[in-house]
Design a protein around this motif. Structure first.
Motif, mmCIF file in Angstrom:
data_model
loop_
_atom_site.group_PDB
_atom_site.id
_atom_site.type_symbol
_atom_site.label_atom_id
_atom_site.label_comp_id
_atom_site.label_asym_id
_atom_site.label_seq_id
_atom_site.Cartn_x
_atom_site.Cartn_y
_atom_site.Cartn_z
ATOM 1 N N ASN A 182 0.792 -1.238 0.000
ATOM 2 C CA ASN A 182 0.000 0.000 0.000
ATOM 3 C C ASN A 182 0.826 1.292 0.000
ATOM 4 O OD1 ASN A 182 0.978 -0.266 2.587
ATOM 5 N ND2 ASN A 182 -0.872 0.519 3.560
ATOM 6 N N THR A 183 2.155 1.197 -0.178
ATOM 7 C CA THR A 183 2.970 2.410 -0.267
ATOM 8 C C THR A 183 3.966 2.305 -1.418
ATOM 9 O OG1 THR A 183 4.676 1.604 1.265
ATOM 10 C CG2 THR A 183 2.826 2.840 2.222
ATOM 11 N N ILE A 184 4.272 3.459 -1.982
ATOM 12 C CA ILE A 184 5.308 3.562 -3.021
ATOM 13 C C ILE A 184 6.230 4.708 -2.621
ATOM 14 C CG2 ILE A 184 5.806 3.885 -5.463
ATOM 15 C CD1 ILE A 184 2.909 3.176 -6.077
ATOM 16 N N SER A 216 -3.964 14.430 -1.301
ATOM 17 C CA SER A 216 -4.243 15.189 -0.081
ATOM 18 C C SER A 216 -3.297 14.804 1.061
ATOM 19 C CB SER A 216 -5.702 14.990 0.318
ATOM 20 O OG SER A 216 -6.075 15.852 1.354
ATOM 21 N N LYS A 217 -3.805 14.130 2.091
ATOM 22 C CA LYS A 217 -2.989 13.789 3.258
ATOM 23 C C LYS A 217 -2.353 12.403 3.149
ATOM 24 C CE LYS A 217 -5.809 16.668 6.286
ATOM 25 N NZ LYS A 217 -6.676 16.721 7.501
ATOM 26 N N LYS A 218 -2.308 11.849 1.946
ATOM 27 C CA LYS A 218 -1.780 10.503 1.747
ATOM 28 C C LYS A 218 -0.390 10.504 1.102
ATOM 29 C CE LYS A 218 -6.300 8.270 1.389
ATOM 30 N NZ LYS A 218 -7.180 7.408 0.563
ATOM 31 N N TYR A 219 0.338 11.591 1.257
ATOM 32 C CA TYR A 219 1.679 11.632 0.677
ATOM 33 C C TYR A 219 2.645 12.364 1.609
ATOM 34 C CZ TYR A 219 1.406 16.614 -0.491
ATOM 35 O OH TYR A 219 1.324 17.986 -0.420
ATOM 36 N N GLU A 220 3.926 12.063 1.436
ATOM 37 C CA GLU A 220 4.998 12.771 2.134
ATOM 38 C C GLU A 220 6.043 13.157 1.094
ATOM 39 O OE1 GLU A 220 6.622 10.428 5.282
ATOM 40 O OE2 GLU A 220 4.637 9.746 5.971
ATOM 41 N N PHE A 221 6.367 14.430 1.026
ATOM 42 C CA PHE A 221 7.361 14.894 0.065
ATOM 43 C C PHE A 221 8.388 15.776 0.765
ATOM 44 C CE2 PHE A 221 8.633 18.243 -3.102
ATOM 45 C CZ PHE A 221 9.538 17.441 -3.773
ATOM 46 N N THR A 222 9.662 15.381 0.643
ATOM 47 C CA THR A 222 10.753 16.174 1.229
ATOM 48 C C THR A 222 11.867 16.327 0.208
ATOM 49 O OG1 THR A 222 11.804 14.182 2.159
ATOM 50 C CG2 THR A 222 10.282 15.395 3.582
ATOM 51 N N HIS A 223 12.573 17.435 0.271
ATOM 52 C CA HIS A 223 13.749 17.610 -0.582
ATOM 53 C C HIS A 223 14.764 18.451 0.184
ATOM 54 C CE1 HIS A 223 12.242 21.694 -1.988
ATOM 55 N NE2 HIS A 223 11.143 21.123 -1.545
ATOM 56 N N THR A 224 16.017 18.024 0.120
ATOM 57 C CA THR A 224 17.075 18.670 0.886
ATOM 58 C C THR A 224 18.297 18.930 0.003
ATOM 59 O OG1 THR A 224 17.957 16.519 1.585
ATOM 60 C CG2 THR A 224 16.360 17.590 3.049
ATOM 61 N N VAL A 225 19.100 19.901 0.414
ATOM 62 C CA VAL A 225 20.356 20.229 -0.270
ATOM 63 C C VAL A 225 21.478 20.149 0.750
ATOM 64 C CG1 VAL A 225 21.673 21.976 -1.514
ATOM 65 C CG2 VAL A 225 19.216 21.726 -1.940
ATOM 66 N N ASN A 226 22.485 19.344 0.448
ATOM 67 C CA ASN A 226 23.654 19.210 1.313
ATOM 68 C C ASN A 226 24.902 19.417 0.459
ATOM 69 O OD1 ASN A 226 25.459 18.650 3.346
ATOM 70 N ND2 ASN A 226 24.998 16.456 3.453
ATOM 71 N N ASP A 227 25.513 20.586 0.581
ATOM 72 C CA ASP A 227 26.631 20.990 -0.284
ATOM 73 C C ASP A 227 26.164 20.971 -1.744
ATOM 74 O OD1 ASP A 227 28.312 21.355 1.882
ATOM 75 O OD2 ASP A 227 28.936 19.256 1.887
ATOM 76 N N ASP A 228 26.698 20.056 -2.555
ATOM 77 C CA ASP A 228 26.296 20.008 -3.961
ATOM 78 C C ASP A 228 25.442 18.773 -4.273
ATOM 79 O OD1 ASP A 228 28.253 18.115 -3.645
ATOM 80 O OD2 ASP A 228 29.193 18.474 -5.594
ATOM 81 N N ILE A 229 24.807 18.220 -3.216
ATOM 82 C CA ILE A 229 23.957 17.038 -3.393
ATOM 83 C C ILE A 229 22.497 17.405 -3.114
ATOM 84 C CG2 ILE A 229 23.493 14.665 -2.705
ATOM 85 C CD1 ILE A 229 26.224 15.024 -3.981
ATOM 86 N N TYR A 230 21.656 17.106 -4.074
ATOM 87 C CA TYR A 230 20.219 17.357 -3.922
ATOM 88 C C TYR A 230 19.509 16.018 -3.774
ATOM 89 C CZ TYR A 230 15.477 19.004 -4.966
ATOM 90 O OH TYR A 230 14.124 19.300 -4.913
ATOM 91 N N THR A 231 18.658 15.902 -2.764
ATOM 92 C CA THR A 231 17.927 14.672 -2.491
ATOM 93 C C THR A 231 16.435 14.958 -2.401
ATOM 94 O OG1 THR A 231 19.808 13.806 -1.231
ATOM 95 C CG2 THR A 231 17.693 12.666 -0.979
ATOM 96 N N ALA A 232 15.648 14.176 -3.115
ATOM 97 C CA ALA A 232 14.191 14.308 -3.057
ATOM 98 C C ALA A 232 13.580 12.956 -2.738
ATOM 99 C CB ALA A 232 13.656 14.823 -4.394
ATOM 100 N N LYS A 233 12.552 12.974 -1.885
ATOM 101 C CA LYS A 233 11.878 11.745 -1.510
ATOM 102 C C LYS A 233 10.370 11.959 -1.552
ATOM 103 C CE LYS A 233 11.380 8.372 2.255
ATOM 104 N NZ LYS A 233 11.826 7.998 3.618
ATOM 105 N N LEU A 234 9.690 11.060 -2.215
ATOM 106 C CA LEU A 234 8.231 11.125 -2.323
ATOM 107 C C LEU A 234 7.650 9.775 -1.920
ATOM 108 C CD1 LEU A 234 5.515 12.352 -3.121
ATOM 109 C CD2 LEU A 234 6.014 11.720 -5.498
ATOM 110 N N LYS A 235 6.769 9.790 -0.923
ATOM 111 C CA LYS A 235 6.110 8.558 -0.466
ATOM 112 C C LYS A 235 4.605 8.700 -0.616
ATOM 113 C CE LYS A 235 5.646 5.494 3.550
ATOM 114 N NZ LYS A 235 6.029 5.280 4.971
ATOM 115 N N LEU A 236 3.997 7.740 -1.313
ATOM 116 C CA LEU A 236 2.547 7.729 -1.502
ATOM 117 C C LEU A 236 1.937 6.574 -0.719
ATOM 118 C CD1 LEU A 236 2.298 8.211 -5.386
ATOM 119 C CD2 LEU A 236 2.178 9.983 -3.621
ATOM 120 N N THR A 237 0.841 6.854 -0.022
ATOM 121 C CA THR A 237 0.082 5.807 0.641
ATOM 122 C C THR A 237 -1.199 5.607 -0.153
ATOM 123 O OG1 THR A 237 0.971 6.448 2.804
ATOM 124 C CG2 THR A 237 -1.009 5.090 2.795
ATOM 125 N N LEU A 238 -1.384 4.420 -0.672
ATOM 126 C CA LEU A 238 -2.509 4.157 -1.578
ATOM 127 C C LEU A 238 -3.700 3.549 -0.848
ATOM 128 C CD1 LEU A 238 -0.398 2.622 -4.479
ATOM 129 C CD2 LEU A 238 -1.040 5.017 -4.162
#
Length: 262
Positions: free
Chosen positions: A206-208, A240-262
């Motif tokens: 139930n999650t991606i 709506s409230k069924k997702y989590e999205f974060t993105h961060t920058v650390n020096d020259d590294i960009y990280t993005a994370k997206l979690k969906l609850t289905l």
């Protein structure tokens, strides 16, 4: 007979009924002293108020239903508009690359054309649907990565890891590609050497979860832009409230994370 006339014809008896109920109420109030002496008046009055309550409840239900339907139609229209904005500049850039590659390496150009055709077909047909399978999205991203590997003539590192339990999970089309495209646009396309993009998709029943990491030139503009705004709006509308999205920058590294609850 047009649709507008049919609606009017259908609502006409309802309006007559409502007017009749209102007129009866006015008569009861105006001649209360007279009707009050009639045997069974209390029971009749009770029945009248029950009718009024049912009529008002029906009116509220119909209007609330109409408002919800209008809101859903507006939401769907906005989603379709946002989906239509995905990837246009990528296809434009790829066509420019193909133009220069046709004379230099016709065989490579043919391979690019086939993969680009598959991507365009998916964007046009599957991209307009409400939902597609997770495997379809994975295939789309795979084609996107393959096209990039073909077009670049520099040292790049691209890793795409997939760990899924159910490839038939349903999600909105062209959702993950925004973050993947963002990584290439601000990283691989800008950096001259040692560019990398690491992508992973992990799912259970139930999650991606999509993880995207890339390096970038700190002198260039940030990853924020129309693409991310598009993504955030689509997530809010569809999940709506069924997702989590974060993105961060650390020096020259960009990280993005997206979690969906289905």
């Amino acid at each position: 007979m047009n649709l507008k006339f049919l609606r009017k014809k259908k609502s006409f008896p309802i309006r007559i009924f409502r007017i009749t109920v209102a007129v009866i109420g006015i008569i009861i109030v105006a001649f209360n002293d007279y009707f009050g002496k009639i045997e069974g008046f209390v029971e009749l009055l009770f029945l009248y108020f029950i009718t009024v309550i049912i009529t008002v409840s029906h009116w509220l239900f119909v209007n609330i239903k109409a408002i919800v339907k209008l809101k859903n139609e507006k939401k769907k229209t906005e989603l379709m508009h946002l989906q239509s904005q995905v990837n246009p500049h990528f296809f434009f850039n790829m066509l420019n690359n193909l133009y220069g590659l046709v004379d230099k390496d016709s065989e490579q150009a043919k391979k690019l054309i086939l993969k680009l055709s598959d991507m365009m077909r998916y964007s046009i047909y599957e991209g307009q649907k409400d939902y597609v399978t997770l495997q379809q999205e994975i295939d789309f991203i795979s084609n996107y990565i393959a096209l990039h590997k073909m077009r670049y003539h520099k040292n790049i590192s691209i890793n795409f890891d997939v760990d899924i339990e159910n490839e038939d999970l349903k999600l909105m089309p062209l959702l993950f590609i925004i973050l993947v495209e963002n990584a290439f646009k601000h990283g691989v396309e800008v950096l001259r050497d040692n560019a990398f993009v690491n992508i992973s998709i992990i799912s259970n029943q139930n999650t991606i979860t999509l993880n995207v990491k890339n390096n970038f030139d700190t002198k260039e503009q940030s990853h924020e832009g129309i693409g991310l705004e598009n993504l955030k709006r689509r997530l809010e509308l569809a999940y709506s409230k069924k997702y989590e999205f974060t993105h961060t920058v650390n020096d020259d590294i960009y990280t993005a994370k997206l979690k969906l609850t289905l």
